[in-house]
Scaffold this active site. Structure first.
Site, short mmCIF file in Angstrom:
data_model
loop_
_atom_site.label_atom_id
_atom_site.label_comp_id
_atom_site.label_asym_id
_atom_site.label_seq_id
_atom_site.Cartn_x
_atom_site.Cartn_y
_atom_site.Cartn_z
N ASP A 142 -2.52 0.49 8.04
CA ASP A 142 -1.29 1.27 7.79
C ASP A 142 -0.14 0.87 8.73
O ASP A 142 0.70 1.71 9.07
CB ASP A 142 -1.57 2.79 7.96
N HIS A 194 1.02 5.03 1.22
CA HIS A 194 0.35 5.88 2.21
C HIS A 194 1.03 7.24 2.25
O HIS A 194 2.27 7.32 2.31
CB HIS A 194 0.40 5.22 3.59
N SER A 214 5.01 6.59 2.22
CA SER A 214 5.56 5.28 2.57
C SER A 214 4.91 4.21 1.72
O SER A 214 3.72 4.30 1.40
CB SER A 214 5.25 4.93 4.04
N ASN A 237 0.85 -1.19 0.00
CA ASN A 237 0.00 0.00 0.00
C ASN A 237 0.88 1.24 0.00
O ASN A 237 1.96 1.25 0.59
CB ASN A 237 -0.88 0.01 1.26
#
Ligand code: GRF
Length: 224
Positions: free
Chosen positions: A157, A121, A148, A119
């Protein structure tokens, strides 16, 4: 993945898809040895879908069921899992995918199908998880911000951070100005991390990242 064959990537999106575009551009100009096998969106009006279609990439929109009813979270996830089973990607990338995923999907992909999922972020994790990161960074008077790329795990997260790009937050920045700078850094960071998967410089075993790099994770890119 066979040696030298492109890394097959599925991308999940909800919005503009500028990060998807960064990957598409690098696939097309062959600076990244990837094959984006499909794009899944939970929004039928996501501009990311237009970007994918223009590049002849298959798309799947999972927003309403056959009766026109909005998919429940689980309904969405079951559909998405079926699609990923058909596409058989080597890596799943969440790029501006704005829906919280449950363990059903996360474990279904990362354990059941043994496909790593990353992911993007917009903060320097572990700081500023969640939404509205740019405004919160400015409110706190931080002078450093960034983005990130992390492994997706059940905690939001909070999976292992693989790489970060650091940009300055200026005193007079508006959240929009800062967001724009972070966005540009994302367009560099995401392809870089994907390339590490392509080159098998990052591999995932038992949910944990290993690196063949002479550097420790997370990699840090200072961009201004
Ligand atoms: C990015 O800022 C990403 O960090 C966040 O959503 C935004 C997506 O942008 N999760 P785009 O759709 O790739 O343009």
């Amino acid at each position: 993945m066979k040696n030298n064959s492109p890394l097959k990537i599925a991308v999940l999106v909800s919005g503009s898809g500028s990060n998807l575009q960064a990957l598409i551009d690098k696939q097309l100009n062959q600076s990244l040895n990837i094959n984006i096998v499909g794009v899944i969106s939970n929004k039928s009006d996501a501009y990311a879908l237009t970007r994918a279609t223009s590049a002849n990439i298959p798309t799947a929109i999972i927003d309403k069921d056959d009766n026109g009813k909005q998919y429940t979270r689980i309904g969405f996830e079951n559909q998405a899992l079926e699609i990923l089973k058909a596409w058989q990607p080597d890596l799943v990338v969440l790029a501006g995918f704005m829906r919280i995923l449950t363990p059903l999907f996360i474990d279904g992909v990362t354990v059941g199908m043994a496909i790593p999922m990353i992911n993007l972020h917009p903060s320097l994790l572990p700081s500023y998880k969640g939404l509205n990161t740019h405004a919160r960074v400015l409110q706190s008077g931080e002078r450093q911000h960034g983005c990130s790329v992390h492994l997706v795990t059940q905690a939001l997260d909070a999976g292992a951070v693989l790489a970060q790009a650091i940009v300055s937050a200026h005193v007079n920045d508006t959240p929009e100005q800062l967001a724009q700078r972070v966005h540009q850094s994302e367009h560099q960071l995401l392809p870089l991390v994907v390339d590490l998967f392509v080159k098998q410089l990052i591999t995932i075993k038992d949910g944990k990242p290993n690196t063949a790099l002479p550097l420790a994770l997370p990699l840090k890119l200072v961009l201004d």
